[in-house]
Scaffold this motif. Structure first.
Motif, PDB file in Angstrom:
ATOM      1  N   TYR A 144      -2.865   0.506  -4.084  1.00  0.00           N
ATOM      2  CA  TYR A 144      -2.661  -0.862  -3.604  1.00  0.00           C
ATOM      3  C   TYR A 144      -2.190  -1.728  -4.757  1.00  0.00           C
ATOM      4  CZ  TYR A 144      -4.179  -5.632  -2.405  1.00  0.00           C
ATOM      5  OH  TYR A 144      -4.245  -6.986  -2.193  1.00  0.00           O
ATOM      6  N   SER A 187       7.682   7.264  11.114  1.00  0.00           N
ATOM      7  CA  SER A 187       6.570   6.545  10.518  1.00  0.00           C
ATOM      8  C   SER A 187       5.675   5.951  11.588  1.00  0.00           C
ATOM      9  CB  SER A 187       7.086   5.455   9.594  1.00  0.00           C
ATOM     10  OG  SER A 187       6.036   4.938   8.802  1.00  0.00           O
ATOM     11  N   LEU A 188       4.637   5.287  11.145  1.00  0.00           N
ATOM     12  CA  LEU A 188       3.684   4.697  12.075  1.00  0.00           C
ATOM     13  C   LEU A 188       4.233   3.407  12.667  1.00  0.00           C
ATOM     14  CD1 LEU A 188       1.937   6.440  10.034  1.00  0.00           C
ATOM     15  CD2 LEU A 188       0.038   5.008  10.743  1.00  0.00           C
ATOM     16  N   PHE A 192       4.926  -0.420   8.136  1.00  0.00           N
ATOM     17  CA  PHE A 192       5.218   0.787   7.381  1.00  0.00           C
ATOM     18  C   PHE A 192       6.715   1.019   7.248  1.00  0.00           C
ATOM     19  CE2 PHE A 192       1.250   3.032   6.613  1.00  0.00           C
ATOM     20  CZ  PHE A 192       0.362   2.307   7.393  1.00  0.00           C
ATOM     21  N   GLY A 193       7.101   1.549   6.100  1.00  0.00           N
ATOM     22  CA  GLY A 193       8.439   2.074   5.952  1.00  0.00           C
ATOM     23  C   GLY A 193       8.535   3.406   6.682  1.00  0.00           C
ATOM     24  N   TYR A 209       0.430   5.321   1.083  1.00  0.00           N
ATOM     25  CA  TYR A 209      -0.399   6.318   1.746  1.00  0.00           C
ATOM     26  C   TYR A 209       0.292   7.671   1.664  1.00  0.00           C
ATOM     27  CZ  TYR A 209      -3.250   2.693   4.044  1.00  0.00           C
ATOM     28  OH  TYR A 209      -4.105   1.648   4.311  1.00  0.00           O
ATOM     29  N   LEU A 222       4.072   7.097   2.499  1.00  0.00           N
ATOM     30  CA  LEU A 222       4.386   5.914   3.282  1.00  0.00           C
ATOM     31  C   LEU A 222       4.135   4.656   2.465  1.00  0.00           C
ATOM     32  CD1 LEU A 222       2.548   6.948   6.573  1.00  0.00           C
ATOM     33  CD2 LEU A 222       4.906   7.435   5.939  1.00  0.00           C
ATOM     34  N   ARG A 234       1.813  -5.655   3.625  1.00  0.00           N
ATOM     35  CA  ARG A 234       0.946  -6.533   4.403  1.00  0.00           C
ATOM     36  C   ARG A 234       1.415  -7.966   4.243  1.00  0.00           C
ATOM     37  NH1 ARG A 234      -5.234  -6.109   3.082  1.00  0.00           N
ATOM     38  NH2 ARG A 234      -4.619  -7.189   1.185  1.00  0.00           N
ATOM     39  N   TYR A 263      -2.000   2.697  16.167  1.00  0.00           N
ATOM     40  CA  TYR A 263      -0.622   3.054  15.856  1.00  0.00           C
ATOM     41  C   TYR A 263      -0.188   4.238  16.716  1.00  0.00           C
ATOM     42  CZ  TYR A 263      -1.295   0.457  11.441  1.00  0.00           C
ATOM     43  OH  TYR A 263      -1.552  -0.504  10.490  1.00  0.00           O
ATOM     44  N   THR A 285      -8.559  -2.898   2.781  1.00  0.00           N
ATOM     45  CA  THR A 285      -7.756  -1.700   2.978  1.00  0.00           C
ATOM     46  C   THR A 285      -8.008  -1.100   4.340  1.00  0.00           C
ATOM     47  OG1 THR A 285      -7.818  -1.235   0.622  1.00  0.00           O
ATOM     48  CG2 THR A 285      -7.311   0.617   2.058  1.00  0.00           C
ATOM     49  N   GLN A 286      -6.942  -0.620   4.950  1.00  0.00           N
ATOM     50  CA  GLN A 286      -7.069   0.087   6.215  1.00  0.00           C
ATOM     51  C   GLN A 286      -7.309   1.564   5.923  1.00  0.00           C
ATOM     52  OE1 GLN A 286      -4.082  -0.540   9.271  1.00  0.00           O
ATOM     53  NE2 GLN A 286      -3.767  -2.668   8.606  1.00  0.00           N
ATOM     54  N   TYR A 287      -8.309   2.105   6.589  1.00  0.00           N
ATOM     55  CA  TYR A 287      -8.608   3.531   6.504  1.00  0.00           C
ATOM     56  C   TYR A 287      -8.346   4.147   7.869  1.00  0.00           C
ATOM     57  CZ  TYR A 287     -10.604   2.460   2.012  1.00  0.00           C
ATOM     58  OH  TYR A 287     -10.761   2.049   0.717  1.00  0.00           O
ATOM     59  N   PHE A 288      -7.672   5.284   7.840  1.00  0.00           N
ATOM     60  CA  PHE A 288      -7.180   5.859   9.081  1.00  0.00           C
ATOM     61  C   PHE A 288      -8.074   6.962   9.613  1.00  0.00           C
ATOM     62  CE2 PHE A 288      -3.043   3.937   9.746  1.00  0.00           C
ATOM     63  CZ  PHE A 288      -2.818   3.325   8.527  1.00  0.00           C
ATOM     64  N   LEU A 308      -0.302  -4.218   8.752  1.00  0.00           N
ATOM     65  CA  LEU A 308       0.615  -3.511   7.871  1.00  0.00           C
ATOM     66  C   LEU A 308       1.890  -3.142   8.618  1.00  0.00           C
ATOM     67  CD1 LEU A 308      -1.741  -0.954   6.066  1.00  0.00           C
ATOM     68  CD2 LEU A 308      -0.907  -3.146   5.204  1.00  0.00           C
ATOM     69  N   PHE A 347      -5.245   6.837   1.992  1.00  0.00           N
ATOM     70  CA  PHE A 347      -4.938   5.760   1.067  1.00  0.00           C
ATOM     71  C   PHE A 347      -4.751   6.290  -0.347  1.00  0.00           C
ATOM     72  CE2 PHE A 347      -5.064   1.686  -0.868  1.00  0.00           C
ATOM     73  CZ  PHE A 347      -5.949   1.735  -1.929  1.00  0.00           C
ATOM     74  N   PHE A 374       0.839  -1.197   0.000  1.00  0.00           N
ATOM     75  CA  PHE A 374       0.000   0.000   0.000  1.00  0.00           C
ATOM     76  C   PHE A 374       0.872   1.243   0.000  1.00  0.00           C
ATOM     77  CE2 PHE A 374      -4.171  -1.823   1.148  1.00  0.00           C
ATOM     78  CZ  PHE A 374      -3.789  -3.097   1.530  1.00  0.00           C
ATOM     79  N   PRO A 432      -2.785   9.373   7.710  1.00  0.00           N
ATOM     80  CA  PRO A 432      -2.503   8.921   6.344  1.00  0.00           C
ATOM     81  C   PRO A 432      -3.784   8.718   5.544  1.00  0.00           C
ATOM     82  CG  PRO A 432      -1.316   7.604   7.965  1.00  0.00           C
ATOM     83  CD  PRO A 432      -2.328   8.408   8.719  1.00  0.00           C
ATOM     84  N   LEU A 477     -11.843  -1.506  -3.206  1.00  0.00           N
ATOM     85  CA  LEU A 477     -11.001  -2.368  -4.021  1.00  0.00           C
ATOM     86  C   LEU A 477     -11.075  -3.819  -3.588  1.00  0.00           C
ATOM     87  CD1 LEU A 477      -7.813  -0.135  -4.249  1.00  0.00           C
ATOM     88  CD2 LEU A 477      -9.635  -0.357  -5.924  1.00  0.00           C
TER      89      LEU A 477
END
Lengths: 111, 120
Positions: free
Chosen positions: A48, B43-44, A101-102, A35, A87, A91, B36, B108-111, A99, A45, A33, A43, B104
């Motif tokens: 993907y 980052s997170l 994250f970098g 973000y 970001l 996954r 998070y 997907t994660q929505y924040f 997830l 989206f 992903f 973040p 999709l």
């Protein structure tokens, strides 16, 4: 565990193109992903990828090569509002869909 | 669609007190939510995975007795920072996982918009 690397910062000019690379090492890959995060905000989206190839969404495109453990996010026709952190997150299917994250890439768009 | 809210957006508290942060999925049901933590310019960092009706799964190094998570319904998860200390000051962000088939179909994660916690 996972290791996700992306550049710390990038600078580009308004109207130009910038490519943000992300490399990862993981087992049980189950999607990557991208973000966008503006300072002090959550973040949002962007894209993907789970299969190899390019996914295009307007000015943003994302590419994935699973064999190389590599992805990039391409931002075209840069606008000042694109200044943000980007970001990359991977996954793992075996890890409950969580997830990792970098560190994020801060992109600064200059006039 | 896929809107996640968080409350409060900012909180300042004294050391030793407890703070509760709520995370709500407004237009979908989320069996899984994530919490998070994010430090400035970093980052997170995943703290825990919250599953509706069961105990949360905490990441290594996260104290479950300090960060209490409750996922009482399909649209609400709460994080309580107990006996807060200045080192707990941070930006806390939740996310909710949209079910397969939505958008999709990618889980997907929505924040949420995040909660800035400052402990004095």
């Amino acid at each position: 565990g996972q290791n996700i690397d992306q550049p710390t910062e990038m600078t580009a000019t308004e109207g130009a193109i910038v490519q943000i690379n992300c490399t990862y090492q993981t087992s049980g890959f189950n999607g990557l992903f991208w973000y966008q995060q503006h300072a002090g905000e959550a973040p949002t989206f962007l894209s993907y990828n789970v299969l190899d190839g390019l996914e295009e969404k307007g000015r943003f495109s994302s590419f994935l090569s699973r064999s190389k453990g590599y992805s990039y996010l391409l931002l075209k026709e840069l606008q000042m509002k694109d200044s943000a952190s980007y970001l990359c997150a991977v996954r793992e299917g075996a890890a409950g869909n969580k997830l990792t994250f970098g560190g994020g890439t801060r992109v600064l768009v200059k006039p | 669609g896929a809107v996640v809210s968080q409350h409060p957006s900012r909180v300042i508290c004294k050391s030793g007190t407890s703070v509760k942060i709520e995370c709500r999925s407004l237009d979908f049901q989320a069996t899984t939510m994530f919490w998070y933590r994010q430090f400035p310019k970093k980052s997170l960092m995943l703290m825990a995975t919250s599953n509706e009706g069961s105990k949360a799964t905490y990441e290594q190094g996260v104290e479950k007795d300090k960060f209490l998570i409750n996922h009482a319904s399909l649209t609400l998860s709460t994080l309580t920072v107990t006996s807060a200390h200045p080192e707990d000051s941070s930006f806390y962000i939740c996310s909710a996982q949209a079910p397969s088939g939505r958008d999709l179909g990618t889980d997907t994660q929505y924040f949420g918009p995040g909660t800035r916690l400052t402990v004095l």
